[in-house]
Design a protein around this motif. Sequence first.
Motif, PDB file in Angstrom:
ATOM      1  N   HIS A 173       0.848  -1.197   0.000  1.00 22.08           N
ATOM      2  CA  HIS A 173       0.000   0.000   0.000  1.00 22.08           C
ATOM      3  C   HIS A 173       0.873   1.233   0.000  1.00 22.08           C
ATOM      4  O   HIS A 173       1.956   1.240   0.585  1.00 22.08           O
ATOM      5  CB  HIS A 173      -0.928   0.005   1.217  1.00 22.08           C
ATOM      6  CG  HIS A 173      -0.210   0.075   2.536  1.00 22.08           C
ATOM      7  ND1 HIS A 173       0.078   1.260   3.174  1.00 22.08           N
ATOM      8  CD2 HIS A 173       0.300  -0.893   3.333  1.00 22.08           C
ATOM      9  CE1 HIS A 173       0.714   1.013   4.307  1.00 22.08           C
ATOM     10  NE2 HIS A 173       0.867  -0.282   4.432  1.00 22.08           N
ATOM     11  N   ASP A 218       6.794   2.226   6.423  1.00 22.79           N
ATOM     12  CA  ASP A 218       5.459   1.638   6.235  1.00 22.79           C
ATOM     13  C   ASP A 218       4.707   2.444   5.210  1.00 22.79           C
ATOM     14  O   ASP A 218       3.962   3.338   5.567  1.00 22.79           O
ATOM     15  CB  ASP A 218       4.734   1.608   7.592  1.00 22.79           C
ATOM     16  CG  ASP A 218       3.414   0.866   7.525  1.00 22.79           C
ATOM     17  OD1 ASP A 218       3.124   0.250   6.493  1.00 22.79           O
ATOM     18  OD2 ASP A 218       2.660   0.923   8.508  1.00 22.79           O
ATOM     19  N   MET A 219       4.916   2.124   3.886  1.00 24.04           N
ATOM     20  CA  MET A 219       5.858   1.161   3.399  1.00 24.04           C
ATOM     21  C   MET A 219       6.404   1.553   2.034  1.00 24.04           C
ATOM     22  O   MET A 219       6.481   0.765   1.108  1.00 24.04           O
ATOM     23  CB  MET A 219       5.216  -0.251   3.364  1.00 24.04           C
ATOM     24  CG  MET A 219       3.857  -0.292   2.633  1.00 24.04           C
ATOM     25  SD  MET A 219       3.529  -1.934   1.931  1.00 24.04           S
ATOM     26  CE  MET A 219       4.475  -1.774   0.408  1.00 24.04           C
ATOM     27  N   GLU A 221      -4.946   0.620   3.027  1.00 22.03           N
ATOM     28  CA  GLU A 221      -4.611  -0.453   3.977  1.00 22.03           C
ATOM     29  C   GLU A 221      -4.654   0.053   5.411  1.00 22.03           C
ATOM     30  O   GLU A 221      -5.082  -0.648   6.321  1.00 22.03           O
ATOM     31  CB  GLU A 221      -3.223  -1.029   3.660  1.00 22.03           C
ATOM     32  CG  GLU A 221      -2.932  -2.362   4.332  1.00 22.03           C
ATOM     33  CD  GLU A 221      -2.346  -2.259   5.733  1.00 22.03           C
ATOM     34  OE1 GLU A 221      -2.313  -3.267   6.448  1.00 22.03           O
ATOM     35  OE2 GLU A 221      -1.916  -1.143   6.126  1.00 22.03           O
ATOM     36  N   GLU A 222      -4.208   1.290   5.603  1.00 18.22           N
ATOM     37  CA  GLU A 222      -4.139   1.837   6.967  1.00 18.22           C
ATOM     38  C   GLU A 222      -5.516   2.132   7.553  1.00 18.22           C
ATOM     39  O   GLU A 222      -5.636   2.406   8.745  1.00 18.22           O
ATOM     40  CB  GLU A 222      -3.284   3.108   6.991  1.00 18.22           C
ATOM     41  CG  GLU A 222      -1.820   2.908   6.576  1.00 18.22           C
ATOM     42  CD  GLU A 222      -1.015   2.132   7.615  1.00 18.22           C
ATOM     43  OE1 GLU A 222      -1.586   1.671   8.615  1.00 18.22           O
ATOM     44  OE2 GLU A 222       0.210   1.978   7.401  1.00 18.22           O
ATOM     45  N   GLU A 232       5.190  -5.216   3.074  1.00 19.81           N
ATOM     46  CA  GLU A 232       5.089  -4.531   4.356  1.00 19.81           C
ATOM     47  C   GLU A 232       6.461  -4.582   5.036  1.00 19.81           C
ATOM     48  O   GLU A 232       7.286  -5.443   4.725  1.00 19.81           O
ATOM     49  CB  GLU A 232       4.055  -5.241   5.252  1.00 19.81           C
ATOM     50  CG  GLU A 232       2.609  -4.999   4.856  1.00 19.81           C
ATOM     51  CD  GLU A 232       2.072  -3.662   5.340  1.00 19.81           C
ATOM     52  OE1 GLU A 232       2.775  -2.954   6.072  1.00 19.81           O
ATOM     53  OE2 GLU A 232       0.939  -3.330   4.950  1.00 19.81           O
ATOM     54  N   PRO A 233       6.711  -3.669   5.983  1.00 16.29           N
ATOM     55  CA  PRO A 233       8.013  -3.640   6.654  1.00 16.29           C
ATOM     56  C   PRO A 233       8.351  -4.978   7.317  1.00 16.29           C
ATOM     57  O   PRO A 233       7.453  -5.704   7.745  1.00 16.29           O
ATOM     58  CB  PRO A 233       7.847  -2.572   7.727  1.00 16.29           C
ATOM     59  CG  PRO A 233       6.635  -1.811   7.382  1.00 16.29           C
ATOM     60  CD  PRO A 233       5.813  -2.626   6.451  1.00 16.29           C
TER      61      PRO A 233
HETATM   62 ZN   LIG Z   1       1.714  -1.028   6.168  1.00 15.83          ZN
END
Ligand SMILES: [Zn+2]
Length: 365
Positions: free
Chosen positions: A71, A100-101, A134-135, A159-160
């Motif tokens: 995302h 992120d990210m 996504e968040e 993702e991280p």
């Molecule tokens: Zn993320």
Amino acid sequence: MLATLRRFVTAESPSLEKAAADRCCGVIAEEWSKHGGRVECIAQKHRGDLLRLTHAPSKSRPSGQLLILGHYDTVYSTGTLAKMPFRVKGGTAYGPGTFDMKAGIVQALFALHALQQTETPLRKRLVFLWTSDEEVGSEASRKLLEAEARRSDAVFVLEPSFGPRGLLKTARKGVGEAKLIVHGRASHTGLAPQEGINAIHELARQLARIEGWNDFRRGVTINAGLIEGGTRTNVIPERARAVLDLRALRVSDMRNLERRLQALRPFHRGARLEITGGFDRPPLERKMSAALFARAQSIAKQMNLSLGECAVGGGSDGNFTAALGVPTLDGLGAVGDGAHSLREHVLIGAMPARAALLAALLSTA
Ligand SMILES: [Zn+2]
């Protein structure tokens, strides 16, 4: 890679500000279009547009599809750059959304670039999907990302990674939210206390019962994070409410927790319970990533890189794809720390190796 990261980060992209997010989507699309393939901005009404980039094998028919997922939205509202500018200090790059990210998107771009430069033949179609919400729960993008996942043999989530050693996330808890509402009966505490049914007292007893469901060893947690109820002290409250955070590592535990919630009965016979909500993201169980992780580890070994894994309590879009039964490997993005905070940063030196690892995964899957 650093210059590209700077471009992505300085295009602020809060999940809830469509115009800004769309601009960032455009910046990423422009960078991607330098590498051929099909570039599609998929228009969204309320959220930033979704970005899908498709690269098919040039000579043969694709023998399947790989989805590379992430995302570009961040939790930072527009203007955050003023107090939290993109900056490089030593081997670290700071800024909103670095870890992120957006660095993960940069790594994926350079993985593709490396495959092209080395003329590595693709066996499968590569679909990169960068989403915009996504968040905030992935409501708008979920359908599309699930559709792409269903067509895919594996999903790689950028993702991280976790911790200073950059552990991959081979298991993620399922996450949910439920509301427990108690309906009692209001009455005057002095004139007719016997006629009241105290919703707060009932809720307190329910919460004490629910607390016993926590099982840290199994990775099951239930947390009342918010309560409200009542109007004033001389009124027996007729309504009280708790909002619960639910988490579980296993699908069976998730189902069990939901069942137990629905089966709650009032202690006081006159009270009524109302339960809404439940799990939004199912768990990403380790068995869905085990084989991919083993392959990543053997590739890393050839690169003289040590690669570890961990289970985390937070969900991602990888939870959705794994729940469909599609092998999913998460946490392939940046190495760094401080997500969702002023100190968010990535280790620049780790970016090329992570890109190379992804390139190798994509060419051998
Ligand atoms: Zn993320």
